[in-house]
Design a protein around this motif. Sequence first.
Motif, PDB file in Angstrom:
ATOM      1  N   ASN A  84       0.856  -1.179   0.000  1.00  0.00           N
ATOM      2  CA  ASN A  84       0.000   0.000   0.000  1.00  0.00           C
ATOM      3  C   ASN A  84       0.895   1.233   0.000  1.00  0.00           C
ATOM      4  OD1 ASN A  84      -2.689  -1.078   0.128  1.00  0.00           O
ATOM      5  ND2 ASN A  84      -2.201  -1.745   2.199  1.00  0.00           N
ATOM      6  N   ALA A  85       0.466   2.260  -0.708  1.00  0.00           N
ATOM      7  CA  ALA A  85       1.266   3.472  -0.831  1.00  0.00           C
ATOM      8  C   ALA A  85       1.274   4.247   0.480  1.00  0.00           C
ATOM      9  CB  ALA A  85       0.725   4.339  -1.951  1.00  0.00           C
ATOM     10  N   ARG A  86       2.404   4.902   0.702  1.00  0.00           N
ATOM     11  CA  ARG A  86       2.555   5.878   1.779  1.00  0.00           C
ATOM     12  C   ARG A  86       3.046   7.154   1.104  1.00  0.00           C
ATOM     13  NH1 ARG A  86       5.977   2.412   6.109  1.00  0.00           N
ATOM     14  NH2 ARG A  86       7.403   2.384   4.343  1.00  0.00           N
ATOM     15  N   ASP A 148      -3.074   3.067  -3.490  1.00  0.00           N
ATOM     16  CA  ASP A 148      -1.892   3.343  -4.298  1.00  0.00           C
ATOM     17  C   ASP A 148      -2.026   4.727  -4.915  1.00  0.00           C
ATOM     18  OD1 ASP A 148       0.565   2.973  -5.463  1.00  0.00           O
ATOM     19  OD2 ASP A 148      -0.123   1.540  -6.969  1.00  0.00           O
ATOM     20  N   ILE A 149      -0.895   5.285  -5.287  1.00  0.00           N
ATOM     21  CA  ILE A 149      -0.867   6.553  -5.989  1.00  0.00           C
ATOM     22  C   ILE A 149       0.171   6.428  -7.091  1.00  0.00           C
ATOM     23  CG2 ILE A 149       0.727   7.538  -4.313  1.00  0.00           C
ATOM     24  CD1 ILE A 149      -0.522  10.284  -4.938  1.00  0.00           C
ATOM     25  N   PHE A 158      -4.927   8.620  -7.433  1.00  0.00           N
ATOM     26  CA  PHE A 158      -5.100   7.843  -6.209  1.00  0.00           C
ATOM     27  C   PHE A 158      -6.040   6.683  -6.534  1.00  0.00           C
ATOM     28  CE2 PHE A 158      -3.907  11.976  -4.672  1.00  0.00           C
ATOM     29  CZ  PHE A 158      -3.189  11.740  -3.506  1.00  0.00           C
ATOM     30  N   ALA A 159      -5.627   5.472  -6.182  1.00  0.00           N
ATOM     31  CA  ALA A 159      -6.464   4.284  -6.379  1.00  0.00           C
ATOM     32  C   ALA A 159      -6.775   3.697  -5.009  1.00  0.00           C
ATOM     33  CB  ALA A 159      -5.745   3.263  -7.242  1.00  0.00           C
ATOM     34  N   ILE A 160      -8.055   3.528  -4.738  1.00  0.00           N
ATOM     35  CA  ILE A 160      -8.488   3.023  -3.433  1.00  0.00           C
ATOM     36  C   ILE A 160      -9.485   1.897  -3.645  1.00  0.00           C
ATOM     37  CG2 ILE A 160      -9.628   3.584  -1.259  1.00  0.00           C
ATOM     38  CD1 ILE A 160      -8.760   6.491  -1.739  1.00  0.00           C
ATOM     39  N   ARG A 167     -13.131  -0.575  -6.989  1.00  0.00           N
ATOM     40  CA  ARG A 167     -11.977   0.309  -6.894  1.00  0.00           C
ATOM     41  C   ARG A 167     -12.375   1.690  -7.407  1.00  0.00           C
ATOM     42  NH1 ARG A 167      -6.864  -0.466 -10.687  1.00  0.00           N
ATOM     43  NH2 ARG A 167      -8.561  -0.068 -12.107  1.00  0.00           N
ATOM     44  N   VAL A 168     -11.903   2.731  -6.715  1.00  0.00           N
ATOM     45  CA  VAL A 168     -12.213   4.103  -7.077  1.00  0.00           C
ATOM     46  C   VAL A 168     -10.904   4.824  -7.398  1.00  0.00           C
ATOM     47  CG1 VAL A 168     -13.299   6.244  -6.307  1.00  0.00           C
ATOM     48  CG2 VAL A 168     -14.188   4.068  -5.506  1.00  0.00           C
TER      49      VAL A 168
END
Length: 176
Positions: A84-86, A148-149, A158-160, A167-168
């Motif tokens: 997961n992105a930070r 993720d970004i 941004f993917a969530i 997924r958005v």
Amino acid sequence: MKDKKNLYRAKRAFTLLEVIISITLFMVLIIFVYKTLDQTKHSNIIFEKQTKNIIQSNKLYDIFFEDIIESTSTIIISYDKDKNARVKFTSNNTFHNPYYSHITYLISSNNKLVRIESKDEFKFADTSYEFYDNSYIDILLEDIEYFDIKKDKAQYVFAIKQKDKKRVLYSTYLIK
């Protein structure tokens, strides 16, 4: 004359069959009205959920958009052990304190998308207790499976992915 009066009285009254038919028709109408009201109630509940999701999505997009467009530093993207992105950067878009310009997005250990607005830069491994005294932590979303970004020139996406949802994607632009 009596026969005419009795005949006239007989025509004014309803027969048992006519009463039963009218009650049956009335009950059929009541059932249709009840079913219509029930369907309306159900569709209103669905509409309310969709409206709430759209409002939440728009608020989230506004936060991402304002943070990225008002960023004053390089946006640093790293990944945790779950891929997961930070995301870390400084921004003039502050919600809590105008002097807390360090922004961090990450997924917490209990799968929540968190936005940290802090006075000092967030250090993932060496975070002191004093850091939390000088920061605001906002939970943006819960039950996150994937965050993720991606960067493409001046565009950030941004993917969530939340549990049990699609997924958005939120697309923002960095304007310098």
